[in-house]
Design a protein around this motif. Structure first.
Motif, PDB file in Angstrom:
ATOM      1  N   THR A  10     -15.919  17.529  -6.382  1.00  0.00           N
ATOM      2  CA  THR A  10     -17.376  17.370  -6.418  1.00  0.00           C
ATOM      3  C   THR A  10     -17.978  17.709  -5.054  1.00  0.00           C
ATOM      4  N   PRO A  11     -17.891  18.978  -4.645  1.00  0.00           N
ATOM      5  CA  PRO A  11     -18.378  19.382  -3.323  1.00  0.00           C
ATOM      6  C   PRO A  11     -19.899  19.432  -3.260  1.00  0.00           C
ATOM      7  N   GLY A  12     -20.383  19.514  -2.040  1.00  0.00           N
ATOM      8  CA  GLY A  12     -21.821  19.632  -1.791  1.00  0.00           C
ATOM      9  C   GLY A  12     -22.248  18.697  -0.686  1.00  0.00           C
ATOM     10  N   HIS A  13     -21.876  17.422  -0.791  1.00  0.00           N
ATOM     11  CA  HIS A  13     -22.070  16.507   0.332  1.00  0.00           C
ATOM     12  C   HIS A  13     -21.122  16.895   1.461  1.00  0.00           C
ATOM     13  N   SER A  14     -19.929  17.281   1.083  1.00  0.00           N
ATOM     14  CA  SER A  14     -18.941  17.863   1.994  1.00  0.00           C
ATOM     15  C   SER A  14     -18.109  18.839   1.167  1.00  0.00           C
ATOM     16  N   PRO A  15     -17.404  19.758   1.824  1.00  0.00           N
ATOM     17  CA  PRO A  15     -16.759  20.839   1.056  1.00  0.00           C
ATOM     18  C   PRO A  15     -15.596  20.403   0.186  1.00  0.00           C
ATOM     19  N   GLY A  16     -14.938  19.305   0.550  1.00  0.00           N
ATOM     20  CA  GLY A  16     -13.780  18.885  -0.220  1.00  0.00           C
ATOM     21  C   GLY A  16     -13.940  17.520  -0.858  1.00  0.00           C
ATOM     22  N   SER A  17     -15.153  17.136  -1.153  1.00  0.00           N
ATOM     23  CA  SER A  17     -15.376  15.826  -1.769  1.00  0.00           C
ATOM     24  C   SER A  17     -14.678  15.734  -3.123  1.00  0.00           C
ATOM     25  N   ILE A  18     -14.047  14.590  -3.371  1.00  0.00           N
ATOM     26  CA  ILE A  18     -13.319  14.357  -4.613  1.00  0.00           C
ATOM     27  C   ILE A  18     -13.845  13.092  -5.279  1.00  0.00           C
ATOM     28  N   THR A  19     -13.988  13.163  -6.597  1.00  0.00           N
ATOM     29  CA  THR A  19     -14.249  11.993  -7.422  1.00  0.00           C
ATOM     30  C   THR A  19     -12.948  11.575  -8.091  1.00  0.00           C
ATOM     31  N   PHE A  20     -12.621  10.288  -7.978  1.00  0.00           N
ATOM     32  CA  PHE A  20     -11.412   9.746  -8.601  1.00  0.00           C
ATOM     33  C   PHE A  20     -11.811   9.018  -9.884  1.00  0.00           C
ATOM     34  N   VAL A  21     -11.245   9.428 -11.008  1.00  0.00           N
ATOM     35  CA  VAL A  21     -11.640   8.880 -12.305  1.00  0.00           C
ATOM     36  C   VAL A  21     -10.511   8.013 -12.870  1.00  0.00           C
ATOM     37  N   ASP A  22     -10.859   6.769 -13.168  1.00  0.00           N
ATOM     38  CA  ASP A  22      -9.948   5.836 -13.836  1.00  0.00           C
ATOM     39  C   ASP A  22     -10.352   5.783 -15.305  1.00  0.00           C
ATOM     40  N   HIS A  23      -9.687   6.582 -16.133  1.00  0.00           N
ATOM     41  CA  HIS A  23     -10.084   6.649 -17.533  1.00  0.00           C
ATOM     42  C   HIS A  23      -9.761   5.354 -18.277  1.00  0.00           C
ATOM     43  N   THR A  24      -8.690   4.684 -17.907  1.00  0.00           N
ATOM     44  CA  THR A  24      -8.346   3.430 -18.573  1.00  0.00           C
ATOM     45  C   THR A  24      -9.419   2.374 -18.319  1.00  0.00           C
ATOM     46  N   GLY A  25      -9.874   2.295 -17.091  1.00  0.00           N
ATOM     47  CA  GLY A  25     -10.914   1.337 -16.729  1.00  0.00           C
ATOM     48  C   GLY A  25     -12.319   1.842 -16.938  1.00  0.00           C
ATOM     49  N   LEU A  71       0.840  -1.195   0.000  1.00  0.00           N
ATOM     50  CA  LEU A  71       0.000   0.000   0.000  1.00  0.00           C
ATOM     51  C   LEU A  71       0.874   1.243   0.000  1.00  0.00           C
ATOM     52  N   THR A  72       0.683   2.098  -0.985  1.00  0.00           N
ATOM     53  CA  THR A  72       1.502   3.303  -1.121  1.00  0.00           C
ATOM     54  C   THR A  72       0.787   4.565  -0.657  1.00  0.00           C
ATOM     55  N   GLN A  73      -0.563   4.577  -0.710  1.00  0.00           N
ATOM     56  CA  GLN A  73      -1.308   5.774  -0.329  1.00  0.00           C
ATOM     57  C   GLN A  73      -2.702   5.386   0.153  1.00  0.00           C
ATOM     58  N   ILE A  74      -3.177   6.154   1.113  1.00  0.00           N
ATOM     59  CA  ILE A  74      -4.586   6.111   1.518  1.00  0.00           C
ATOM     60  C   ILE A  74      -5.204   7.404   1.011  1.00  0.00           C
ATOM     61  N   ILE A  75      -6.183   7.299   0.124  1.00  0.00           N
ATOM     62  CA  ILE A  75      -6.807   8.492  -0.454  1.00  0.00           C
ATOM     63  C   ILE A  75      -8.303   8.444  -0.169  1.00  0.00           C
ATOM     64  N   ASN A  76      -8.845   9.561   0.256  1.00  0.00           N
ATOM     65  CA  ASN A  76     -10.249   9.577   0.630  1.00  0.00           C
ATOM     66  C   ASN A  76     -11.064  10.516  -0.238  1.00  0.00           C
ATOM     67  N   THR A  77     -12.271  10.054  -0.575  1.00  0.00           N
ATOM     68  CA  THR A  77     -13.193  10.917  -1.295  1.00  0.00           C
ATOM     69  C   THR A  77     -13.638  12.075  -0.416  1.00  0.00           C
ATOM     70  N   HIS A  78     -13.772  11.819   0.885  1.00  0.00           N
ATOM     71  CA  HIS A  78     -14.147  12.862   1.849  1.00  0.00           C
ATOM     72  C   HIS A  78     -13.896  12.314   3.249  1.00  0.00           C
ATOM     73  N   ALA A  79     -14.234  13.102   4.263  1.00  0.00           N
ATOM     74  CA  ALA A  79     -13.794  12.755   5.620  1.00  0.00           C
ATOM     75  C   ALA A  79     -14.924  12.592   6.622  1.00  0.00           C
ATOM     76  N   HIS A  80     -16.146  12.280   6.186  1.00  0.00           N
ATOM     77  CA  HIS A  80     -17.144  11.905   7.176  1.00  0.00           C
ATOM     78  C   HIS A  80     -16.654  10.657   7.925  1.00  0.00           C
ATOM     79  N   PHE A  81     -17.044  10.550   9.194  1.00  0.00           N
ATOM     80  CA  PHE A  81     -16.420   9.553  10.065  1.00  0.00           C
ATOM     81  C   PHE A  81     -16.526   8.140   9.522  1.00  0.00           C
ATOM     82  N   ASP A  82     -17.625   7.814   8.836  1.00  0.00           N
ATOM     83  CA  ASP A  82     -17.797   6.445   8.360  1.00  0.00           C
ATOM     84  C   ASP A  82     -16.829   6.095   7.234  1.00  0.00           C
ATOM     85  N   HIS A  83     -16.145   7.107   6.692  1.00  0.00           N
ATOM     86  CA  HIS A  83     -15.170   6.864   5.627  1.00  0.00           C
ATOM     87  C   HIS A  83     -13.724   6.909   6.124  1.00  0.00           C
TER      88      HIS A  83
END
Length: 215
Positions: free
Chosen positions: A129-144, A49-61
């Motif tokens: 992609t904010p709105g659910h939380s201020p710093g929400s991120i969508t990660f896009v895998d264009h190859t897949g 494992l090289t990185q832990i990346i989060n879409t956002h930081a609500h506690f359940d994530h």
């Protein structure tokens, strides 16, 4: 890219493990709980494992982040606007789940939408992609041809915006501009519940009925 996943925690979060077959390196998206199960999945593949990346930081994530960090040494990254949610994790868990989870995980750096996450020979584009939380991120895998959207968009629904820092109109705009601009056949892999596709949500998601004539 090899993608594996498991559902973790009381709120049933989809946690995704993404591996590079050539280098045996991996990143993990949203290790929300059950760190032992996450580590078992990682070991099953034999990935580093090289990185832990989060879409956002609500506690359940983020509940599993600290233990996964401690076991692997992988740094934890998210959008800087999520820091207030990280700081609020302990209080929210006590309120929602009734126990003290201890101190929140330490953030090692910040993700910048418009850039990319790289590991091995793989990469993910980051879209804000904010709105659910201020710093929400969508990660896009264009190859897949897939997008890991966190809690921005679900099959037939969208993320809730009645929590602190939520913004309903901002979320709708972000989905239209950052997710619905992807090709229709791209898979949408949400933070909870089943996968869907960009095209299906553009056509049938009830929160975008006003867009029907345009799509």
């Amino acid at each position: 890219m090899i993608v594996d996943s498991l559902v973790v925690g009381a709120l049933q979060v989809n946690c995704y493990l993404l591996g590079c077959e050539e280098t045996q390196e991996a990143v993990i998206i949203d290790p929300g709980d059950q760190p032992d199960d996450v580590l078992h999945l990682l070991a099953k593949h034999g990935w580093q494992l090289t990185q832990i990346i989060n879409t956002h930081a609500h506690f359940d994530h983020i509940l599993g982040v600290a233990a996964v960090k401690a076991a692997t040494g992988a740094p934890f990254y998210l959008h800087q606007a999520e820091l207030p949610l990280v700081a609020d994790m302990r209080q929210r868990v006590m309120l929602w789940l009734g126990y003290d989870p201890g101190e929140p995980p330490t953030v090692d750096g910040f993700l910048a939408p418009g850039a990319a996450v790289h590991w091995g020979k793989q990469s993910l584009e980051m879209r804000w992609t904010p709105g659910h939380s201020p710093g929400s991120i969508t990660f896009v895998d264009h190859t897949g041809r897939r997008a890991f959207v966190g809690d921005a968009l679900f099959a037939g629904s969208i993320g809730r915006t009645d929590l602190p820092y939520g913004n309903h109109q901002q979320l709708l705009t972000a989905i239209r501009q950052q997710i619905f601009t992807l090709p229709d056949d791209y898979a949408v892999l949400p933070g909870h519940g089943p996968a869907t596709t960009v095209g299906r949500e553009k056509r049938t998601n009830p929160f975008f009925d006003d867009d029907a004539d345009e799509l």
